[in-house]
Enzyme design. Structure first.
Site, PDB file in Angstrom:
ATOM      1  N   GLY A 113      48.992  32.921  33.371  1.00  0.00           N
ATOM      2  CA  GLY A 113      48.464  33.147  32.025  1.00  0.00           C
ATOM      3  C   GLY A 113      49.450  32.878  30.910  1.00  0.00           C
ATOM      4  O   GLY A 113      49.208  33.226  29.761  1.00  0.00           O
ATOM      5  N   SER A 123      48.994  29.055  35.611  1.00  0.00           N
ATOM      6  CA  SER A 123      48.854  28.060  34.544  1.00  0.00           C
ATOM      7  C   SER A 123      48.575  26.649  35.069  1.00  0.00           C
ATOM      8  O   SER A 123      49.096  25.673  34.526  1.00  0.00           O
ATOM      9  CB  SER A 123      50.080  28.060  33.618  1.00  0.00           C
ATOM     10  OG  SER A 123      50.203  29.315  32.979  1.00  0.00           O
ATOM     11  N   HIS A 183      46.270  40.151  44.367  1.00  0.00           N
ATOM     12  CA  HIS A 183      46.644  39.430  43.145  1.00  0.00           C
ATOM     13  C   HIS A 183      47.688  40.239  42.377  1.00  0.00           C
ATOM     14  O   HIS A 183      47.657  41.473  42.379  1.00  0.00           O
ATOM     15  CB  HIS A 183      45.394  39.205  42.277  1.00  0.00           C
ATOM     16  CG  HIS A 183      45.653  38.274  41.133  1.00  0.00           C
ATOM     17  ND1 HIS A 183      46.274  38.689  39.977  1.00  0.00           N
ATOM     18  CD2 HIS A 183      45.400  36.952  40.989  1.00  0.00           C
ATOM     19  CE1 HIS A 183      46.379  37.651  39.160  1.00  0.00           C
ATOM     20  NE2 HIS A 183      45.863  36.584  39.747  1.00  0.00           N
ATOM     21  N   ASN A 213      39.483  31.806  39.659  1.00  0.00           N
ATOM     22  CA  ASN A 213      39.549  33.265  39.566  1.00  0.00           C
ATOM     23  C   ASN A 213      39.132  33.637  38.144  1.00  0.00           C
ATOM     24  O   ASN A 213      39.910  33.473  37.213  1.00  0.00           O
ATOM     25  CB  ASN A 213      40.991  33.710  39.860  1.00  0.00           C
ATOM     26  CG  ASN A 213      41.210  35.185  39.591  1.00  0.00           C
ATOM     27  OD1 ASN A 213      40.258  35.939  39.381  1.00  0.00           O
ATOM     28  ND2 ASN A 213      42.469  35.608  39.587  1.00  0.00           N
ATOM     29  N   TRP A 214      37.905  34.123  38.022  1.00  0.00           N
ATOM     30  CA  TRP A 214      37.376  34.395  36.676  1.00  0.00           C
ATOM     31  C   TRP A 214      37.855  35.727  36.116  1.00  0.00           C
ATOM     32  O   TRP A 214      37.527  36.080  34.992  1.00  0.00           O
ATOM     33  CB  TRP A 214      35.837  34.338  36.693  1.00  0.00           C
ATOM     34  CG  TRP A 214      35.300  32.968  36.971  1.00  0.00           C
ATOM     35  CD1 TRP A 214      36.020  31.841  37.248  1.00  0.00           C
ATOM     36  CD2 TRP A 214      33.921  32.570  36.984  1.00  0.00           C
ATOM     37  NE1 TRP A 214      35.182  30.773  37.445  1.00  0.00           N
ATOM     38  CE2 TRP A 214      33.887  31.189  37.290  1.00  0.00           C
ATOM     39  CE3 TRP A 214      32.710  33.249  36.786  1.00  0.00           C
ATOM     40  CZ2 TRP A 214      32.696  30.467  37.400  1.00  0.00           C
ATOM     41  CZ3 TRP A 214      31.522  32.534  36.890  1.00  0.00           C
ATOM     42  CH2 TRP A 214      31.521  31.159  37.180  1.00  0.00           C
ATOM     43  N   LYS A 215      38.583  36.492  36.923  1.00  0.00           N
ATOM     44  CA  LYS A 215      39.126  37.780  36.482  1.00  0.00           C
ATOM     45  C   LYS A 215      38.024  38.619  35.835  1.00  0.00           C
ATOM     46  O   LYS A 215      36.880  38.576  36.275  1.00  0.00           O
ATOM     47  CB  LYS A 215      40.326  37.551  35.545  1.00  0.00           C
ATOM     48  CG  LYS A 215      41.364  36.605  36.175  1.00  0.00           C
ATOM     49  CD  LYS A 215      42.676  36.590  35.478  1.00  0.00           C
ATOM     50  CE  LYS A 215      43.627  35.645  36.203  1.00  0.00           C
ATOM     51  NZ  LYS A 215      44.982  35.658  35.664  1.00  0.00           N
ATOM     52  N   GLY A 269      43.125  30.458  37.003  1.00  0.00           N
ATOM     53  CA  GLY A 269      42.568  31.534  36.194  1.00  0.00           C
ATOM     54  C   GLY A 269      41.954  30.995  34.923  1.00  0.00           C
ATOM     55  O   GLY A 269      40.824  30.500  34.907  1.00  0.00           O
ATOM     56  N   GLY A 270      42.706  31.046  33.840  1.00  0.00           N
ATOM     57  CA  GLY A 270      42.192  30.681  32.516  1.00  0.00           C
ATOM     58  C   GLY A 270      41.454  29.358  32.477  1.00  0.00           C
ATOM     59  O   GLY A 270      40.378  29.239  31.859  1.00  0.00           O
ATOM     60  N   GLU A 311      51.726  32.499  43.717  1.00  0.00           N
ATOM     61  CA  GLU A 311      51.561  32.601  42.269  1.00  0.00           C
ATOM     62  C   GLU A 311      52.786  33.281  41.665  1.00  0.00           C
ATOM     63  O   GLU A 311      52.869  34.519  41.640  1.00  0.00           O
ATOM     64  CB  GLU A 311      50.317  33.420  41.925  1.00  0.00           C
ATOM     65  CG  GLU A 311      49.024  32.834  42.454  1.00  0.00           C
ATOM     66  CD  GLU A 311      47.820  33.301  41.645  1.00  0.00           C
ATOM     67  OE1 GLU A 311      47.106  32.451  41.110  1.00  0.00           O
ATOM     68  OE2 GLU A 311      47.610  34.519  41.548  1.00  0.00           O
ATOM     69  N   GLU A 356      48.002  40.955  39.370  1.00  0.00           N
ATOM     70  CA  GLU A 356      47.459  41.909  38.387  1.00  0.00           C
ATOM     71  C   GLU A 356      47.026  43.195  39.078  1.00  0.00           C
ATOM     72  O   GLU A 356      47.135  44.279  38.512  1.00  0.00           O
ATOM     73  CB  GLU A 356      46.298  41.251  37.622  1.00  0.00           C
ATOM     74  CG  GLU A 356      46.823  40.220  36.628  1.00  0.00           C
ATOM     75  CD  GLU A 356      45.885  39.073  36.338  1.00  0.00           C
ATOM     76  OE1 GLU A 356      44.690  39.153  36.680  1.00  0.00           O
ATOM     77  OE2 GLU A 356      46.355  38.067  35.768  1.00  0.00           O
TER      78      GLU A 356
HETATM   79  P1  PGA Z   1      46.178  31.383  35.238  1.00  0.00           P
HETATM   80  O1  PGA Z   1      45.895  32.524  36.326  1.00  0.00           O
HETATM   81  O2  PGA Z   1      45.660  30.083  35.799  1.00  0.00           O
HETATM   82  O3  PGA Z   1      45.409  31.837  34.020  1.00  0.00           O
HETATM   83  O4  PGA Z   1      47.647  31.345  35.018  1.00  0.00           O
HETATM   84  C1  PGA Z   1      46.042  32.262  37.711  1.00  0.00           C
HETATM   85  C2  PGA Z   1      45.713  33.505  38.488  1.00  0.00           C
HETATM   86  O5  PGA Z   1      45.981  34.616  38.005  1.00  0.00           O
HETATM   87  O6  PGA Z   1      45.167  33.426  39.596  1.00  0.00           O
END
Ligand code: PGA
Length: 250
Positions: free
Chosen positions: A173, A213, A95, A9-11, A234-235, A167, A97
């Site tokens: 994050g 994470s 998600h 997930n490149w956000k 994500g990250g 999640e 966010e």
């Molecule tokens: P993260 O994000 O790996 O940076 O914790 C995961 C996500 O939001 O899907």
């Protein structure tokens, strides 16, 4: 047997040029993908540019959101058909966010799931509790409620095309991951709920990703759990080397 699915997930990261470079780096180092599926979810603006690079590879393409209508006067929104048209096979929905910053609700996610499926997209449906809810011992209640709301009215056949991503919001994050045991416990709970709603056969086939994470140094322990069938990353999906290590979990 469930084929594990690792999705990046490149956000809201990566310009078109940066996205193309990252895809090239991933493809150079990828090697053979045995017994697992890999998907990348770049921002909308990069989907069209990235797609030709993925044709003929085993890497799938996904988006990070959609609007549930087919087309119309919905300024700023992107439809399921538009995503299918640029070659997306998956779409991340609900998600945390989007729930936190854009007011998404379970009912809204439910509409989006229906629209995605109707367009031939496989939804990756995100659920997860915040820290206070976990501390109060309410994590299962919260996740159970999200599942019920998001998956309301779906049939078993539709559910077979859905991926769930657990999640925990406090792990996203933050560098704070759920322990493999805690994650497994929640995944087993989720599968139990799927069994009640869709029957044992469907529930056994649904892939449940863990997200929050996920890193090269914790992915192997997470993936060793019986009900963890992949990761939503994500990250750590923003750099080729680290993401490839995650994709090639042991
Ligand atoms: P993260 O994000 O790996 O940076 O914790 C995961 C996500 O939001 O899907």
């Amino acid at each position: 047997m469930r084929t594990p699915i690792i999705a990046g997930n490149w956000k809201m990261y990566k310009t078109v040029g940066e996205a193309v470079d990252l895809v090239k780096g991933l493809l150079e180092g990828l090697g053979e993908l045995r017994g697992r599926e890999m998907v990348i979810c770049p921002p909308f603006t990069a989907l069209y540019a990235v797609r030709p690079l993925l044709v003929g590879t085993s890497v799938g393409l996904g988006a990070q959101n959609l609007y549930h209508e087919r087309e119309g006067a919905y300024t700023g929104e992107v439809s399921p058909a538009m995503l299918a048209d640029v070659g997306c096979g998956y779409v991340i929905l609900g998600h945390s966010e989007r729930r936190q910053y854009f007011g998404e609700t379970d009912a809204g996610v439910n509409r989006k799931i229906g629209a995605a499926l109707a367009a031939g997209l496989r939804p990756i449906v995100c659920v997860g509790e915040v820290k206070a809810e976990r501390d109060q011992g309410r994590a299962e209640e919260v996740v159970g409620g999200q599942l019920a709301g998001c998956l309301d009215g779906l049939g078993a056949e539709q559910m077979a095309s859905v991926v769930i991503a657990y999640e925990p919001v406090w792990a996203i994050g933050t560098g704070d991951t759920a322990t493999p045991d805690d994650a497994q416990a929640m995944h087993a709970f989720i599968r139990g709920r799927l069994r009640e709603q869709f029957g044992p056969e469907t529930a056994e086939g649904v892939r449940i990703q863990y997200g929050g994470s996920v890193k090269p140094d914790n992915v192997d322990d997470l993936m060793a759990q019986a009900d963890i069938d992949g990761a939503l990353v994500g990250g750590a999906s923003l750099k080729a080397e680290g993401f490839l290590r995650i994709v090639h979990f042991q």
